[in-house]
Design an enzyme around this catalytic site. Sequence first.
Site, short mmCIF file in Angstrom:
data_model
loop_
_atom_site.label_atom_id
_atom_site.label_comp_id
_atom_site.label_asym_id
_atom_site.label_seq_id
_atom_site.Cartn_x
_atom_site.Cartn_y
_atom_site.Cartn_z
N HIS B 267 0.84 -1.21 0.00
CA HIS B 267 0.00 0.00 0.00
C HIS B 267 0.87 1.25 0.00
O HIS B 267 1.87 1.33 0.72
CB HIS B 267 -1.02 0.01 1.14
CG HIS B 267 -0.48 0.06 2.53
ND1 HIS B 267 -0.18 1.25 3.16
CD2 HIS B 267 -0.18 -0.92 3.42
CE1 HIS B 267 0.26 0.99 4.40
NE2 HIS B 267 0.27 -0.32 4.58
N GLU B 313 -4.96 1.72 2.61
CA GLU B 313 -5.00 0.55 3.48
C GLU B 313 -5.29 0.98 4.92
O GLU B 313 -6.03 0.33 5.65
CB GLU B 313 -3.65 -0.19 3.41
CG GLU B 313 -3.64 -1.53 4.13
CD GLU B 313 -3.09 -1.47 5.55
OE1 GLU B 313 -3.12 -2.49 6.23
OE2 GLU B 313 -2.65 -0.38 5.97
N GLU B 314 -4.67 2.08 5.32
CA GLU B 314 -4.68 2.45 6.74
C GLU B 314 -6.05 2.85 7.27
O GLU B 314 -6.31 2.72 8.46
CB GLU B 314 -3.70 3.61 6.99
CG GLU B 314 -2.24 3.28 6.71
CD GLU B 314 -1.65 2.25 7.67
OE1 GLU B 314 -2.37 1.72 8.54
OE2 GLU B 314 -0.45 1.95 7.54
N ASP B 339 3.80 -5.94 3.36
CA ASP B 339 3.30 -4.91 4.27
C ASP B 339 3.67 -5.25 5.71
O ASP B 339 2.88 -5.09 6.63
CB ASP B 339 1.78 -4.76 4.11
CG ASP B 339 1.23 -3.65 4.99
OD1 ASP B 339 2.00 -2.76 5.39
OD2 ASP B 339 0.01 -3.68 5.29
#
Lengths: 440, 440
Positions: B267, B313-314, B339
């Site tokens: 990501h 993603e976060e 990741d």
Amino acid sequence: MTKKQTLACFSSWVLAAGLWAQAPSPTPIPDFAALAGSSNLAYERLSYLCDRIGPRPAWSPAYARAASWAAEIMKQDGLENVRLQPVEVPVWERGSARLLMLQPTQRELPVLALGGSVGTPGVEAPVVVVRSLDEVGPQVQGAIVLYAFPMSKPQDYGAGSRIRSQGASRAAAFGAKAMLLRSLATASLATPHTGMLHYEEGKPQIPAAAISQEDADWIARLVSSGVIPVLRLELGCKTGGKTLAHNVIGEIPGEKRPEEIVLLGAHLDSWDVGQGAHDDGAGSVHVLEAMRLLKLAGVRPSRTVRAVLFANEEFGIDGGKAYAREFGAQKHIAAIESDMGGFLPAAWSINAPPQLMGWLWPLLATTSLSARPGWGGADISPLASQSVPLIGLAPDPTHYFDYHHTNADTLDKVNPEHLQAGALALARLAWVLANAPEVK
Amino acid sequence: MTKKQTLACFSSWVLAAGLWAQAPSPTPIPDFAALAGSSNLAYERLSYLCDRIGPRPAWSPAYARAASWAAEIMKQDGLENVRLQPVEVPVWERGSARLLMLQPTQRELPVLALGGSVGTPGVEAPVVVVRSLDEVGPQVQGAIVLYAFPMSKPQDYGAGSRIRSQGASRAAAFGAKAMLLRSLATASLATPHTGMLHYEEGKPQIPAAAISQEDADWIARLVSSGVIPVLRLELGCKTGGKTLAHNVIGEIPGEKRPEEIVLLGAHLDSWDVGQGAHDDGAGSVHVLEAMRLLKLAGVRPSRTVRAVLFANEEFGIDGGKAYAREFGAQKHIAAIESDMGGFLPAAWSINAPPQLMGWLWPLLATTSLSARPGWGGADISPLASQSVPLIGLAPDPTHYFDYHHTNADTLDKVNPEHLQAGALALARLAWVLANAPEVK
């Protein structure tokens, strides 16, 4: 532990105690470990000092509480002549702090004002990066100077703290608008470290603050690649006036030579961040616990052992200076300080007139710690002019500067057994010196 | 790396590659290390991403710059079908944050809002300390709840992140006024760690923030000794609206089975603190460098290798979900994600349908890394419903959670050689999978 500690503090030769002939002590050393018992009063007291009193700059109400608390402990433990010695100290308030990168990107960076800095509603300027005081010159005119001194090990602290102390005035003399310092640290998790600065008389006073090593290195990389960051520094610091703090003093009077003094010292004040656990809560409880154990031994020492918890080491060594002014003429046969953290004791760091080493040497050997020439301690340093041997307790230095002067100097960083070992070492050395044959 | 990673991510059995029979690859693996040459392009690119683009939440202008930069690199490196896939993402701004202890002492404590928190001009309340979601009950009514979950090792992150995610709503259901979290970390120098929370529908939304482990432990000790601290939390957070971000996609089309896809993902977004160096700048440049090396090999793989740098993603895995919606019906024979940081590669973490392991097993063995059942990756996880084998690159996890989601997740924490080793591992596995015999 303040700026005057230099390379010698943590390096140079170390002599293993085992190399020395074990000189017999005229009075056998009591079994202080047995006297300490199964509880760990040093750690219990440090817990109270850290958790319930907290950070305690000399001008703060917390310091006053700490002084009362320490005096009360000394009385409870049976020390005599317990008293508070007034010490005039300057007042400095940190206020809020904010550091923004404006170019090439917008970011807020962790920052701590340096102790004593003037405030600023906001100063904006491009950054000039230097690595030493010598690199400062006309190029810093109108800039924010970043001293990116690459501290990586304890031995770098002496050189780094000179930059912290002198960097603002040096930069201001060439027209800089503010000073930033790459934090003096041996580890960082975006952790700024504060510490005292000194403004030279007659030079403009510019605001000064420490930033994390991460951000300092980032800014230095940007500049190396041709990008000049623009920063904005806002500091709510306020300097002003004086107030009264107190050294806390207590004694075990000597049986045979009460006028001769062995001083056990540490500083009770801390910076206003974290809990002042290693710097110097550890040293303070070392001294309290050593005195308690000496008292518990039930035998008066020949000489007087005097505990002094000094005020305001961090912001001017005022307690040490006041003590030397009032008591420096008394006959101190040695002054011992614990101000290098609560880690496992490793050595004695000796700053003594060479002619006294023949007397001191075999006495040190009886404590089972090695010794080396070096720093004694900031608070006892004003006694050097009276030719008093200064002896610093030097624990393992590896992690001291990970925490020093930060919000991370907290109780959880102190190992209770290592802390107690420091107190035992102080008790042994104080006992040996207080009962040693006449100084030659 | 986000909350869904669980214990399995960093534990369970590991099979040494040496135990496996080396299965011959139908197409020899190119010498990717030799192709990489003496420069370290992965590290150079990570330097640019960290130092010049910086933290890049999906809704920020920095993310848009990162996406353009990544697409340009893919084109320069000769990838085909380079494109930006629109992804709708929520907007959240951190604003300023301040946490004050009001009683028993006055202190300002380091704090970071949790991602997604509502703001508050100021909420004041006594603290109730709990260690798990299960401990929350009527006792938190009117209080600020501190979840003092004792994370100490990477394996604790799964349980801790469930508290981070669900703790606010759980506490709010019982009338709590705000939530604090002991930072999810394996080391701390007064370092708060952020991360996403999730508000349950129908429950009151209370402000939520992370504090340092040091301060959390201090507060817990105070409460244990009968002292109830009163805190004031001020958060300038703002949630609102949606904006467009983009997944960045590029391909090396397959020679024989172009419709079959091996996905290499990471990501591109990060949290808004630090530089997102390990999370997940490292993974992003792993993917870019692996693709460059595959292209440099000069031989088209049998299958298509597709790089996907995911958006957000976060803060919701929106990029991963958007990808699966649009491309999930395509035939992905495997999806590989990096990741878990840029440390030295240690293993593959496999989340695959058991019936595919007979096919996958000997292929993994050719990469000289061990493998274990575990998490594949957040962004590729939406492909699990299509029975795609998910494979995570699992580097040495020891220090990942020292830096994760903090201002200390910066370039200096990345070892260039370890970073490059990750890129080489991805290139090898992608090559082997793209050229493997038909899936059985």
